[in-house]
Design an enzyme around this catalytic site. Sequence first.
Site, mmCIF file in Angstrom:
data_model
loop_
_atom_site.group_PDB
_atom_site.id
_atom_site.type_symbol
_atom_site.label_atom_id
_atom_site.label_comp_id
_atom_site.label_asym_id
_atom_site.label_seq_id
_atom_site.Cartn_x
_atom_site.Cartn_y
_atom_site.Cartn_z
ATOM 1 C CG PHE A 13 -1.606 1.186 1.610
ATOM 2 C CD1 PHE A 13 -2.246 1.978 0.666
ATOM 3 C CD2 PHE A 13 -1.642 1.576 2.946
ATOM 4 C CE1 PHE A 13 -2.898 3.151 1.033
ATOM 5 C CE2 PHE A 13 -2.284 2.740 3.322
ATOM 6 C CZ PHE A 13 -2.902 3.540 2.367
ATOM 7 C CG ASP A 33 6.772 -6.449 -2.172
ATOM 8 O OD1 ASP A 33 6.413 -5.368 -1.699
ATOM 9 O OD2 ASP A 33 6.277 -7.554 -1.824
ATOM 10 C CG ASP A 58 12.780 -12.618 2.602
ATOM 11 O OD1 ASP A 58 13.025 -11.582 3.249
ATOM 12 O OD2 ASP A 58 12.254 -13.636 3.088
ATOM 13 C CE LYS A 111 29.384 0.045 9.399
ATOM 14 N NZ LYS A 111 29.748 -1.361 9.344
ATOM 15 C CE1 TYR A 151 3.587 -4.333 11.669
ATOM 16 C CE2 TYR A 151 2.325 -3.231 13.382
ATOM 17 C CZ TYR A 151 2.901 -3.219 12.123
ATOM 18 O OH TYR A 151 2.799 -2.096 11.325
HETATM 19 P P1 NAD Z 1 1.494 -3.657 3.084
HETATM 20 O O1 NAD Z 1 1.261 -5.001 3.680
HETATM 21 O O2 NAD Z 1 0.487 -3.146 2.102
HETATM 22 O O3 NAD Z 1 2.900 -3.631 2.358
HETATM 23 C C1 NAD Z 1 4.043 -4.264 2.872
HETATM 24 C C2 NAD Z 1 4.856 -4.820 1.708
HETATM 25 O O4 NAD Z 1 6.034 -5.453 2.218
HETATM 26 C C3 NAD Z 1 4.096 -5.884 0.902
HETATM 27 O O5 NAD Z 1 4.156 -5.575 -0.482
HETATM 28 C C4 NAD Z 1 4.850 -7.178 1.214
HETATM 29 O O6 NAD Z 1 4.763 -8.131 0.164
HETATM 30 C C5 NAD Z 1 6.252 -6.646 1.472
HETATM 31 N N1 NAD Z 1 7.098 -7.548 2.276
HETATM 32 C C6 NAD Z 1 6.790 -8.086 3.481
HETATM 33 N N2 NAD Z 1 7.808 -8.849 3.916
HETATM 34 C C7 NAD Z 1 8.793 -8.768 2.970
HETATM 35 C C8 NAD Z 1 10.098 -9.314 2.847
HETATM 36 N N3 NAD Z 1 10.626 -10.124 3.787
HETATM 37 N N4 NAD Z 1 10.837 -9.015 1.743
HETATM 38 C C9 NAD Z 1 10.324 -8.206 0.774
HETATM 39 N N5 NAD Z 1 9.105 -7.662 0.837
HETATM 40 C C10 NAD Z 1 8.342 -7.931 1.917
HETATM 41 O O7 NAD Z 1 1.684 -2.633 4.278
HETATM 42 P P2 NAD Z 1 1.668 -1.031 4.278
HETATM 43 O O8 NAD Z 1 0.413 -0.573 4.888
HETATM 44 O O9 NAD Z 1 2.078 -0.516 2.954
HETATM 45 O O10 NAD Z 1 2.823 -0.739 5.340
HETATM 46 C C11 NAD Z 1 4.154 -0.424 4.934
HETATM 47 C C12 NAD Z 1 5.021 -0.253 6.175
HETATM 48 O O11 NAD Z 1 4.506 0.801 7.002
HETATM 49 C C13 NAD Z 1 5.091 -1.492 7.063
HETATM 50 O O12 NAD Z 1 6.401 -1.622 7.551
HETATM 51 C C14 NAD Z 1 4.144 -1.185 8.185
HETATM 52 O O13 NAD Z 1 4.493 -1.863 9.358
HETATM 53 C C15 NAD Z 1 4.294 0.317 8.312
HETATM 54 N N6 NAD Z 1 3.084 0.918 8.898
HETATM 55 C C16 NAD Z 1 1.970 1.084 8.135
HETATM 56 C C17 NAD Z 1 0.824 1.623 8.720
HETATM 57 C C18 NAD Z 1 -0.419 1.862 7.912
HETATM 58 O O14 NAD Z 1 -1.406 2.347 8.484
HETATM 59 N N7 NAD Z 1 -0.460 1.592 6.626
HETATM 60 C C19 NAD Z 1 0.822 1.976 10.076
HETATM 61 C C20 NAD Z 1 1.970 1.756 10.826
HETATM 62 C C21 NAD Z 1 3.103 1.244 10.217
#
Ligand code: NAD
Length: 321
Positions: A13, A33, A58, A111, A151
Amino acid sequence: MEKKVLITGVAGFLGSHLAKELLNEGNFVIGLDNFSTGKRSNLQGLLDNNRFFFKELDVCSSYLLDDPDVQHVQEIYHLASPASPKYYQAFPFETIQVNTIGTKNMLELAKRHQAKMVFTSTSEAYGDPEVHPQPETYRGNVNTWGPRACYDEAKRLGEVFCYEYFKRYNTKVKVARIFNTYSAGLANDDGRVISNFVTQALKGEDITVYGDGTQTRSFCYVSDTIHGLKLLMEKDGANGEIMNIGNPVEYSIIELANLVKKLTSSTSSITFHPLPEDDPKVRRPSIIKAKIILGWAPSITLTEGLQKTIQEYKVKLNLIN
Ligand code: NAD
Ligand code: UDP
């Protein structure tokens, strides 16, 4: 001047939204991703841009550090991680890994190349808060022995890695504690509250409130959050800092359900279901620090953001053309 920017979690997202903005500004973007929660469809409009390069892998893989495609990056946005409770609870080990080992990998890359880095932590670092609203100095109330721990605690350990790289190596890292962010970019089946409620209301299905709906959240529209993340990256004065990025206007979940129902003119019923274990009772950011250091504050109200979200979901769900 254009920059070489690495985004992990680019098919998610926030990552896909950020990539579009950075490309529009003329930058080169390398997106990583593994599609664990992200969608290939989120890369539409990115893949045909010749300044965008995508790699499916990954971010926990240590091979990444020597990958020729990621050398000499100038900025790293480390966003990869499941974010919806539905997904991080389905993939707890992957969530722990990507926020700890994955974060360390990205810090090591930063780094080596003296790159700037933003790690996206979360308001969940405060757990079920006993201080309200939450300033960055609040140390939180997190249960280590519950379904959200994979988490919350992994993000907290990710923050510790950032602290150590900043203190020991002067790595230019900053931590964003993001509060609930939304738009129609959230997949309809993502499980988070706004995607659930708007999808349910538009389809005439029951709007599923968990608990009695008195728990609160503060909702930030995606463009405001992305703006905050970019300012955080740019500001050298924010190196080694943790910053809340969120909208400080707080709503109860039942207020949200009623607002969505009203704005969609939906005939859906509001139904009540068990409150998930450890669901935080309140959540609202103090954004004084972001205002002072970044000059940032959100500009889109919940009503405005929901109106945009509803319009776009109608198109996505084929309810209008
Ligand atoms: P999301 O789930 O839509 O996107 C996360 C992406 O990371 C996905 O495309 C997933 O396939 C990828 N991913 C996960 N593990 C992976 C790995 N090991 N290697 C490569 N890719 C990997 O989530 P989002 O809402 O876009 O959130 C993005 C970041 O922001 C996250 O770290 C989340 O914790 C943080 N965050 C988001 C919110 C929110 O409200 N959207 C709030 C707090 C924190
Ligand atoms: N929630 C709800 N109905 C839903 C989805 C979520 O009442 O269909 C509630 C959930 O229990 C929480 C709040 O909405 O209190 C926000 O949930 P979400 O999963 O979006 O994010 P969280 O802030 O809990 O990580």
